[in-house]
Structure formats: structure tokens, C-alpha cells
Enzyme design. Sequence first.
Site, mmCIF file in Angstrom:
data_model
loop_
_atom_site.group_PDB
_atom_site.id
_atom_site.type_symbol
_atom_site.label_atom_id
_atom_site.label_comp_id
_atom_site.label_asym_id
_atom_site.label_seq_id
_atom_site.Cartn_x
_atom_site.Cartn_y
_atom_site.Cartn_z
ATOM 1 N N CYS B 104 46.906 36.999 46.932
ATOM 2 C CA CYS B 104 46.206 38.113 47.736
ATOM 3 C C CYS B 104 45.004 37.647 47.721
ATOM 4 O O CYS B 104 44.407 37.494 46.848
ATOM 5 C CB CYS B 104 47.112 39.738 46.581
ATOM 6 S SG CYS B 104 45.717 40.150 46.416
ATOM 7 N N CYS B 107 42.686 40.716 46.271
ATOM 8 C CA CYS B 107 42.474 41.041 44.695
ATOM 9 C C CYS B 107 42.459 40.068 43.756
ATOM 10 O O CYS B 107 43.077 38.131 43.655
ATOM 11 C CB CYS B 107 42.790 42.682 44.084
ATOM 12 S SG CYS B 107 44.392 43.553 45.541
ATOM 13 N N SER B 108 44.091 40.688 43.291
ATOM 14 C CA SER B 108 45.833 39.731 43.353
ATOM 15 C C SER B 108 46.393 40.070 42.820
ATOM 16 O O SER B 108 47.936 39.871 42.374
ATOM 17 C CB SER B 108 44.840 38.990 41.631
ATOM 18 O OG SER B 108 43.650 37.928 41.387
ATOM 19 N N CYS B 109 47.023 41.038 43.849
ATOM 20 C CA CYS B 109 48.878 41.385 44.255
ATOM 21 C C CYS B 109 48.790 40.287 43.802
ATOM 22 O O CYS B 109 50.100 39.332 44.154
ATOM 23 C CB CYS B 109 48.362 42.342 45.026
ATOM 24 S SG CYS B 109 47.636 43.736 45.058
#
Lengths: 89, 196, 92
Positions: B104, B107-109
Amino acid sequence: MTLSPGTRVRARLADPDHHTRVPGYVRGQTGEVVEAAGQWPLPDDRARGITPPRVETVYSVRFPAAGLWGSGTHWVVVDLWESYLEEAG
Amino acid sequence: MGAGHAEQPAAVRVRHLEERVLAAGLASDGEMDAVLARLYAHASPLNGARIVARAWSDPGYAARLLADGNAAAAELGFDTAHAGSGYRLKAVANTPGAHNMIVCTLCSCYPVSLLGPSPSWYKSLPYRSRAVREPRAVLAEFGLDLPPDTQIVVWDASAENRFLVLPARPAGTDGLAEKELAALVTRNGLIGTAAV
Amino acid sequence: MSRGHDIGGQTGFGPVPLGEDGQPFEHDWEARVYALNGVLRARGLYSVDEFRDAIERIPPQEYLGLSYYERWLRAIETVLVEKDLLAVLETG
């Protein structure tokens, strides 16, 4: 707009003055629809507190690495809301 | 600057914020404890491993998983579509000629409930920036050297898809029961930074 | 909007920090930040996109220097103040 798998699309160049979910590296790039990934509220609207937010189809779109970076043989698949896309013909 | 110095201001700020939030009635201790309890009790890569082992054992299940990840996860008792943090579970299958990996960049999905809390490297600037540009070099840092003709597909979780890699079933595992197969699957395998 | 978080394809960040692969939280305060955000979101006090927007508005030179949960902390503070749910926070 309904985009079937294989349709060539371009990620819009627009760089709006608010939250959006188009990664900069695909802006203006041409790719190919892999599949539709359901209908989801538009982040651009939700981030600005617009209620109700527009709900649009999200498409998984694959871009060739060589187009993105000038080299590479891999694909990068990015999920893009319908209004982030235009048909590339 | 040592870790202690870096930690101190944030820890103090968090305590301050928490006090203000609780005093304003915006959250309660009980609710906060419940969030963490749910994370620790239910979010685990063992869940993703069970899905993979079932798919390896049952071709019908594998087909259903690739067609509708949420429904296939629900068959094993995993709720991925509930309100609030619902997402579309998309399983992507590795084959002898193709390898998938997940990132991701924005962000950091990440599907926390099925893969467990995400590792720090997944949230790091190097992984987020490089995975889409030079996946082969990144995979090599993980010790995964793919044949030159393997087609790599990098999935950037920029919307509501949460991805789970279905690794190829390792050779020589024909006689194994589903539980034994699940034990072979690693969290990195589910992200695509390991073969299995 | 082009912001500091949009780093896909950027070069120069170095090798992937593989050593950082242990517990979900490195420090106790990170778990508190995670829990706070979980409750505030579950209560509907802000949307995930308002939260992400607040993270993305951190000036890039700061964004790149903050840890993951430091960014979350900053975003929670920002959103709660902007929505008049908390008075301006002393963050010093």
C-alpha cells in the site's frame, strides 16, 4: 460508465486540492481494466465531509512497469474510482 | 538520539490526549481495551493460513476463494465484510509462471484480521516506495529470488480491496492434512514476500 | 493532491528494514494510539478518509521523519481539534 475487463483507460492528470486516492505514479498513465471491484464511497467526498458522498465503481487497473518507470517487466495493479479514470481508446 | 529520547515526547503526548478524550466522553477505557483485545485475540496470520490450506486441499474452495474472497472467508467463520471496517477480500493466486505481492504505497492498507497486525517493514518508507518500482530487488532482500521469466504482479491497495496471496502449494506435500498444510504458510507468504 | 505520503516509486529510502518484524507495537503508547483511533472511528467521530487526510497534511519534511504511529497521533489530534471535539491541544 461501465468498463469491462481489457478496456484501456488513463488515470486522470488532475491533481485536486484535497485528499484523493490516485497514487501520483499512475497519473496520466495508460493501463488496462482487470476487473470491477465493487461500489464504494468516493474518498475525496468523505474526506471533505460531503454527505452523502458519491458512490462509484472501483476498478482494478494494471499498468506495465515499463510505462511507469521506463523499465521493468512487472505489472502494477492500482484500484481506482471511476471518476479518476477516462477511456484511453 | 537514543530510542528513549524519541519515545518520551510521543508517550507523554498520547497520555495527555487520552486523558482529554476520556474526560470529554469521546471514548472510554473499556472500549479501548476491547479494541486491543479484539486485535490480540482474533487478528492472526493463522486465519489466512487456514484459508490457503483449505484452498490447496479443495479445488472447489479455491475457485470460490478467487471468485469471492469475502464469501470464502465466511465459510471458515471469518467476517471480513462487517460495517465499519468492511473491505473486499481479493485473493490472488501464484502459479508456476506468476508471482503476486502486496503493498500500500499511500498508507499501509492490509487485511489485519486475516494476516495479523502488519509488520513494521510493510509500513516502512522503503517497502512502500520500492515495491511498485523494483519488486524483484525488494523480493531478493527477503531472500526470494524468482526465476527471470516469472511474471511479477504488484497489487497496490489504494482502495477497498484487501489482498491475500494464495501461494503455490509446495511440492512433496501431497499426503499432508489441512492442518499440516496450514502450518507451512507464513505471514510473508500471504503478502507475497516469501514463496509460501 | 500531491503530498508527502505519496511515495510510490520514489528512490533513495534504502533497504527494507527486515529486522522490524516482531510485535505489533514497539512501544506501549503505540497500542494506546491504535485503540484510541479504533474507538473514535467506531463511534463515527470521523471517517477513515478524514483521518488519512489529516495524516497527508503533515508537511512532507516532517511526515518522512515521523514513525507510523506518530503520524496517527498527530492526525487524531488534528481531526479532533478541527471538529471542535477538543480544545486546541498543547502538544509540546
